[in-house]
Design a protein around this motif. Structure first.
Motif, mmCIF file in Angstrom:
data_model
loop_
_atom_site.group_PDB
_atom_site.id
_atom_site.type_symbol
_atom_site.label_atom_id
_atom_site.label_comp_id
_atom_site.label_asym_id
_atom_site.label_seq_id
_atom_site.Cartn_x
_atom_site.Cartn_y
_atom_site.Cartn_z
ATOM 1 N N PHE A 20 29.756 -22.668 -45.696
ATOM 2 C CA PHE A 20 30.413 -23.756 -46.415
ATOM 3 C C PHE A 20 29.364 -24.516 -47.212
ATOM 4 C CE2 PHE A 20 32.549 -28.146 -46.014
ATOM 5 C CZ PHE A 20 33.356 -27.930 -47.128
ATOM 6 N N GLY A 21 29.242 -24.206 -48.485
ATOM 7 C CA GLY A 21 28.219 -24.841 -49.316
ATOM 8 C C GLY A 21 27.890 -23.970 -50.509
ATOM 9 N N GLY A 22 26.648 -24.048 -50.952
ATOM 10 C CA GLY A 22 26.186 -23.211 -52.045
ATOM 11 C C GLY A 22 25.720 -21.854 -51.538
ATOM 12 N N GLY A 23 24.987 -21.156 -52.381
ATOM 13 C CA GLY A 23 24.544 -19.820 -52.013
ATOM 14 C C GLY A 23 23.680 -19.774 -50.780
ATOM 15 N N SER A 24 22.887 -20.801 -50.549
ATOM 16 C CA SER A 24 22.006 -20.815 -49.377
ATOM 17 C C SER A 24 22.813 -20.791 -48.093
ATOM 18 C CB SER A 24 21.102 -22.053 -49.412
ATOM 19 O OG SER A 24 20.249 -22.016 -50.541
ATOM 20 N N ALA A 25 23.840 -21.638 -48.001
ATOM 21 C CA ALA A 25 24.683 -21.676 -46.804
ATOM 22 C C ALA A 25 25.431 -20.361 -46.627
ATOM 23 C CB ALA A 25 25.669 -22.835 -46.891
ATOM 24 N N MET A 26 25.954 -19.815 -47.718
ATOM 25 C CA MET A 26 26.728 -18.580 -47.611
ATOM 26 C C MET A 26 25.846 -17.393 -47.255
ATOM 27 S SD MET A 26 29.739 -18.976 -50.480
ATOM 28 C CE MET A 26 28.701 -19.427 -51.878
ATOM 29 N N ASP A 27 24.624 -17.344 -47.792
ATOM 30 C CA ASP A 27 23.713 -16.252 -47.441
ATOM 31 C C ASP A 27 23.309 -16.314 -45.973
ATOM 32 O OD1 ASP A 27 23.883 -15.360 -50.016
ATOM 33 O OD2 ASP A 27 21.747 -15.553 -50.481
ATOM 34 N N LEU A 28 23.022 -17.520 -45.479
ATOM 35 C CA LEU A 28 22.661 -17.655 -44.070
ATOM 36 C C LEU A 28 23.835 -17.302 -43.174
ATOM 37 C CD1 LEU A 28 20.458 -20.888 -44.094
ATOM 38 C CD2 LEU A 28 19.695 -18.524 -43.786
ATOM 39 N N ALA A 29 25.045 -17.619 -43.598
ATOM 40 C CA ALA A 29 26.228 -17.251 -42.825
ATOM 41 C C ALA A 29 26.365 -15.733 -42.734
ATOM 42 C CB ALA A 29 27.480 -17.862 -43.446
ATOM 43 N N LYS A 30 26.109 -15.050 -43.837
ATOM 44 C CA LYS A 30 26.156 -13.583 -43.821
ATOM 45 C C LYS A 30 25.173 -13.013 -42.809
ATOM 46 C CE LYS A 30 27.282 -13.068 -48.742
ATOM 47 N NZ LYS A 30 26.763 -12.652 -50.052
ATOM 48 N N LEU A 31 23.942 -13.522 -42.863
ATOM 49 C CA LEU A 31 22.912 -13.002 -41.965
ATOM 50 C C LEU A 31 23.201 -13.349 -40.510
ATOM 51 C CD1 LEU A 31 19.821 -13.763 -44.213
ATOM 52 C CD2 LEU A 31 20.721 -11.506 -43.635
ATOM 53 N N ALA A 32 23.723 -14.540 -40.283
ATOM 54 C CA ALA A 32 24.079 -14.926 -38.916
ATOM 55 C C ALA A 32 25.176 -14.013 -38.377
ATOM 56 C CB ALA A 32 24.531 -16.383 -38.882
ATOM 57 N N ALA A 33 26.130 -13.657 -39.237
ATOM 58 C CA ALA A 33 27.243 -12.827 -38.800
ATOM 59 C C ALA A 33 26.790 -11.451 -38.334
ATOM 60 C CB ALA A 33 28.268 -12.693 -39.920
ATOM 61 N N VAL A 34 25.761 -10.891 -38.982
ATOM 62 C CA VAL A 34 25.335 -9.537 -38.608
ATOM 63 C C VAL A 34 24.162 -9.512 -37.632
ATOM 64 C CG1 VAL A 34 26.192 -8.504 -40.735
ATOM 65 C CG2 VAL A 34 23.826 -9.310 -40.640
ATOM 66 N N LEU A 35 23.386 -10.605 -37.528
ATOM 67 C CA LEU A 35 22.207 -10.595 -36.665
ATOM 68 C C LEU A 35 22.434 -11.277 -35.322
ATOM 69 C CD1 LEU A 35 19.328 -11.297 -39.230
ATOM 70 C CD2 LEU A 35 20.014 -9.104 -38.223
ATOM 71 N N SER A 36 23.346 -12.237 -35.256
ATOM 72 C CA SER A 36 23.608 -12.908 -33.988
ATOM 73 C C SER A 36 24.223 -11.921 -32.999
ATOM 74 C CB SER A 36 24.565 -14.079 -34.203
ATOM 75 O OG SER A 36 24.874 -14.691 -32.969
ATOM 76 N N GLY A 37 23.618 -11.818 -31.841
ATOM 77 C CA GLY A 37 24.101 -10.894 -30.827
ATOM 78 C C GLY A 37 23.740 -9.450 -31.081
ATOM 79 N N SER A 38 22.908 -9.200 -32.080
ATOM 80 C CA SER A 38 22.511 -7.837 -32.430
ATOM 81 C C SER A 38 21.117 -7.539 -31.903
ATOM 82 C CB SER A 38 22.528 -7.671 -33.955
ATOM 83 O OG SER A 38 21.912 -6.463 -34.353
ATOM 84 N N SER A 39 20.846 -6.275 -31.704
ATOM 85 C CA SER A 39 19.496 -5.866 -31.314
ATOM 86 C C SER A 39 18.560 -5.811 -32.507
ATOM 87 C CB SER A 39 19.545 -4.492 -30.635
ATOM 88 O OG SER A 39 20.042 -3.512 -31.548
ATOM 89 N N GLN A 40 19.099 -5.947 -33.696
ATOM 90 C CA GLN A 40 18.285 -5.903 -34.899
ATOM 91 C C GLN A 40 17.769 -7.293 -35.267
ATOM 92 O OE1 GLN A 40 21.191 -3.816 -37.564
ATOM 93 N NE2 GLN A 40 19.499 -2.369 -37.845
ATOM 94 N N ALA A 41 16.557 -7.322 -35.833
ATOM 95 C CA ALA A 41 15.975 -8.544 -36.377
ATOM 96 C C ALA A 41 15.998 -8.456 -37.898
ATOM 97 C CB ALA A 41 14.544 -8.718 -35.881
ATOM 98 N N LEU A 42 15.638 -9.556 -38.548
ATOM 99 C CA LEU A 42 15.632 -9.580 -40.008
ATOM 100 C C LEU A 42 14.801 -8.439 -40.573
ATOM 101 C CD1 LEU A 42 16.302 -10.956 -42.729
ATOM 102 C CD2 LEU A 42 14.256 -12.369 -42.393
ATOM 103 N N ALA A 43 13.625 -8.205 -40.020
ATOM 104 C CA ALA A 43 12.741 -7.165 -40.540
ATOM 105 C C ALA A 43 13.388 -5.782 -40.506
ATOM 106 C CB ALA A 43 11.430 -7.144 -39.745
ATOM 107 N N ASP A 44 14.332 -5.588 -39.593
ATOM 108 C CA ASP A 44 14.991 -4.286 -39.476
ATOM 109 C C ASP A 44 16.031 -4.049 -40.556
ATOM 110 O OD1 ASP A 44 13.604 -3.732 -37.038
ATOM 111 O OD2 ASP A 44 15.077 -4.959 -35.948
ATOM 112 N N VAL A 45 16.518 -5.112 -41.176
ATOM 113 C CA VAL A 45 17.657 -4.964 -42.086
ATOM 114 C C VAL A 45 17.331 -5.264 -43.541
ATOM 115 C CG1 VAL A 45 19.305 -5.431 -40.240
ATOM 116 C CG2 VAL A 45 18.473 -7.337 -41.647
ATOM 117 N N VAL A 46 16.086 -5.670 -43.841
ATOM 118 C CA VAL A 46 15.715 -5.928 -45.240
ATOM 119 C C VAL A 46 15.843 -4.630 -46.034
ATOM 120 C CG1 VAL A 46 13.839 -6.564 -46.790
ATOM 121 C CG2 VAL A 46 14.222 -7.871 -44.698
#
Length: 377
Positions: free
Chosen positions: A92-118
């Motif tokens: 809920f916001g500009g691109g920064s909020a929406m991008d973080l929401a995307k990443l939270a949706a796929v990384l929260s509770g996942s065995s993958q970290a950011l470095a694994d999905v870049v």
């Protein structure tokens, strides 16, 4: 440039709600699906008005999103997502909020970290939470896309993640949420939306199936941006910009941006310049540079903006520069505090962003990039 016979993949959120007063439809949608644990990811301002979304149940609000978020920001968001154990995550916001929401949706509770999905297609599993996107600015088009960006503070570069698993289940675009956006931010984000459309339209990967959204997005900005800057409560103008932003988002998935964004990124990562303002400053220079490679499309862009021009590089630059400057956007690097000694470093940064530069219709060398920065100085 692709022809009609070339394959293309177009992906959109399955539900798009558009129009003034539609924000509360998110709550109706969520209730129909019985989502009770909800995390809203937002900046401080929008965190104070989440009630407009009509959400019920156990609603947690993370309201600390900053512009140009970095890895540390993502870490805080992921901690909030883990604690909320949300069934629905809302950007809920500009691109920064929406991008973080995307990443939270796929990384929260996942065995993958950011470095694994870049990169592209590296998210291994479908997300555990549903994803909704509600933009409050008209610029990024992130609500419609499958990419997310965060800054690596160690390298001062953007890390891009692309995955079908980051596509929103619903995008709610309510132009009324943009009424409070200040004039300067309205101008900058409007140019960002236009830049997405222009860079897709002139892209080496451009496609007729996307061109119609791209040129109409440019036309909407030409028609409505100055009006929205002058009068923030102009509902028609705000709706026009919201639609232009959405069309820009449609362009990003199958085609993406090119040199304009590549040259704008170092201004944000190194000098924390707002993304839209950086794109506006760079836009006339790159449009003019690309003119010899795409003269017909350049003429269509200027016509869509209502600008007079000839086919010369100089006239294209003058017309595009005057359009941005008329919106009271700062068009000189020296005025935003960038030292001339940093231009070479920024040129190195921009030249390394091959995922975008390789899309550009005209090859752009490091020397070309440096010359553009110097001209913009």
């Amino acid at each position: 440039m692709n022809t009609l016979s070339m394959p293309i993949s177009m992906i959109r959120p399955p539900v798009i709600e558009f129009g003034v007063g539609t924000a509360e439809r998110l709550g109706v949608w969520a209730a129909q699906r019985k989502y009770r644990r909800i995390l809203v990811i937002s900046d401080a301002f929008n965190a104070s008005r989440t009630k407009v979304l009509g959400l019920a149940g156990e609603v947690t609000v993370f309201g600390e999103v900053r512009a140009e978020p970095d890895i540390e920001d993502l870490t805080r968001v992921l901690a909030a997502a883990d604690q909320a154990n949300a069934e629905l995550i809302v950007g809920f916001g500009g691109g920064s909020a929406m991008d973080l929401a995307k990443l939270a949706a796929v990384l929260s509770g996942s065995s993958q970290a950011l470095a694994d999905v870049v990169g592209a297609g590296k998210v291994a599993m479908p997300r555990r939470a549903a994803l909704a996107q509600v933009p409050t600015t008209s610029g990024t088009g992130s609500e419609a896309g499958i990419r997310a960006l965060v800054t690596d503070p160690a390298t001062q570069s953007k890390l891009a993640v692309e995955s079908i698993h980051m596509l929103a289940d619903i995008a709610v675009i309510d132009p009324a949420l943009t009424f409070t956006v200040p004039p300067k931010v309205t101008a900058a984000t409007g140019i960002d939306a236009m830049a997405h459309c222009v860079e897709a339209f002139t892209n080496r990967k451009s496609h007729p199936a996307i061109d119609l959204y791209a040129i109409e997005g440019v036309r909407l900005v030409g028609r409505y941006l100055a009006r929205a800057v002058a009068e923030g409560n102009d509902a028609e103008a705000r709706a026009g910009l919201s639609l232009a932003s959405l069309y820009g988002g449609f362009c990003l998935g199958p085609v993406n941006t090119a040199a304009g964004h590549a040259l704008a990124y170092p201004l944000g990562t190194r000098w924390h310049m707002a993304h839209g303002a950086a794109n506006a400053l760079i836009f006339p220079h790159v449009l003019a540079f690309n003119t010899p490679a795409v003269p017909e499309k350049t003429a269509m862009i200027l016509e869509a903006l209502g600008l007079r021009h000839s086919n010369t590089i100089g006239s294209v630059f003058e017309a595009a520069h005057a359009f941005c400057a008329s919106l009271d956007i700062e068009m000189r690097l020296s005025k935003i505090g960038v030292p001339d000694t940093d231009l070479g470093i920024m040129a190195d940064d921009a030249f390394s962003i091959r995922r975008l530069l390789d899309n550009n219709p005209r090859d752009m060398s490091r020397a070309d990039i440096l010359a553009i920065y110097e001209a913009a100085y």
